[in-house]
Design an enzyme around this catalytic site. Structure first.
Site, short mmCIF file in Angstrom:
data_model
loop_
_atom_site.label_atom_id
_atom_site.label_comp_id
_atom_site.label_asym_id
_atom_site.label_seq_id
_atom_site.Cartn_x
_atom_site.Cartn_y
_atom_site.Cartn_z
N SER A 186 0.86 -1.19 0.00
CA SER A 186 0.00 0.00 0.00
C SER A 186 0.88 1.23 0.00
CB SER A 186 -0.88 0.00 1.27
OG SER A 186 -1.51 1.25 1.46
N TYR A 238 -2.94 -1.72 10.26
CA TYR A 238 -2.92 -1.96 8.81
C TYR A 238 -1.62 -1.41 8.21
CZ TYR A 238 -4.28 -1.83 3.90
OH TYR A 238 -4.32 -2.00 2.53
#
Length: 239
Positions: A134, A147
């Site tokens: 990400s 996350y």
């Protein structure tokens, strides 16, 4: 990497970015197996000609099911795409299990699959591992501490194994998406990239032999980070 005739495994491939990656790999001529947790979504993928493996990658049994599902098959492409968010809230111990679930799915499972499926990949003339991290692996946002930590960990792992495998037939690719319009980001405001467009950039990166695929706005984030990591962190921490 030439995709036609290659066997690919896409984790989390029955929904979101993974589904789009699977569809585009199939369109390029690859034989694709997807993993997922939702029986109805896996049935829908099977109806489109995909192989399917049911398994929750936050569990040892789920990882075992995936490994056994491709055992002794000519696996040439592993796409570690499956990922989940976390309800972790600093100061609330009851949310630690959500944090652990996120770590198991986003970090532990890709490490296990890379390790256990490497012999299959090594047996091919040409092979690749794609770890989907990400933009938040570059600089975190405060609202997604766990996350972000899992994606940063997977980014570091990917860079390390790329070096370990640099003289082998297995290319190691990191794909870094921005905020993408999926079920995970439902209800979140702001501009989102479509899953189809995100997958297209990732598949293009696989086909053209890139080691790192910065998708969409992550290209700008990488540029800012290259100039000033501190500025990138200041921008993203409140994102």
């Amino acid at each position: 990497m030439k995709l036609r005739g290659k066997l690919a495994l896409v984790t989390g491939g029955s929904d979101g970015i993974g589904r789009e990656i699977a569809l585009q790999l199939q369109a390029a001529g690859a034989d694709v197996i997807v993993t997922g947790r939702a029986p109805d979504k896996l049935r829908a993928m099977a109806a489109l000609g995909f192989g399917t493996i049911a398994g929750d990658l936050s569990t040892a049994d789920g990882v075992d099911a995936v490994v056994q599902g491709v055992a002794d098959r000519p696996l040439a492409l592993l796409v570690n795409n499956a990922g989940v968010g976390s309800d972790y809230d600093l100061g609330r111990p009851e949310t630690l299990e959500s944090a652990a679930h996120c770590v198991r799915t986003n970090l532990d499972a890709p490490i296990a699959l890379c390790t256990r499926l490497l012999p299959l990949l090594r047996a091919q003339d040409e092979a690749a591992i794609v770890n989907v991290t990400s933009g938040l692996a570059i600089a975190p946002r405060a609202g997604g501490a766990i996350y972000c930590a899992t994606k940063a960990g997977l980014r570091s792992y990917t860079q390390a194994i790329r070096h370990l495998l640099k003289d082998s037939n297995v290319r190691v690719i990191e794909a870094l998406p921005p905020v993408v319009d999926t079920n995970m980001t439902a209800g979140r405001g702001g501009k989102k990239m479509s899953a189809h467009a995100c997958a297209a950039e990732i598949v293009h990166g696989i086909r053209t032999g890139k080691s790192e695929v910065n998708v969409g706005m992550v290209k700008m984030l990488q540029l800012v980070h290259s100039i000033s990591p501190a500025l990138a962190r200041r921008i993203m921490i409140r994102f």
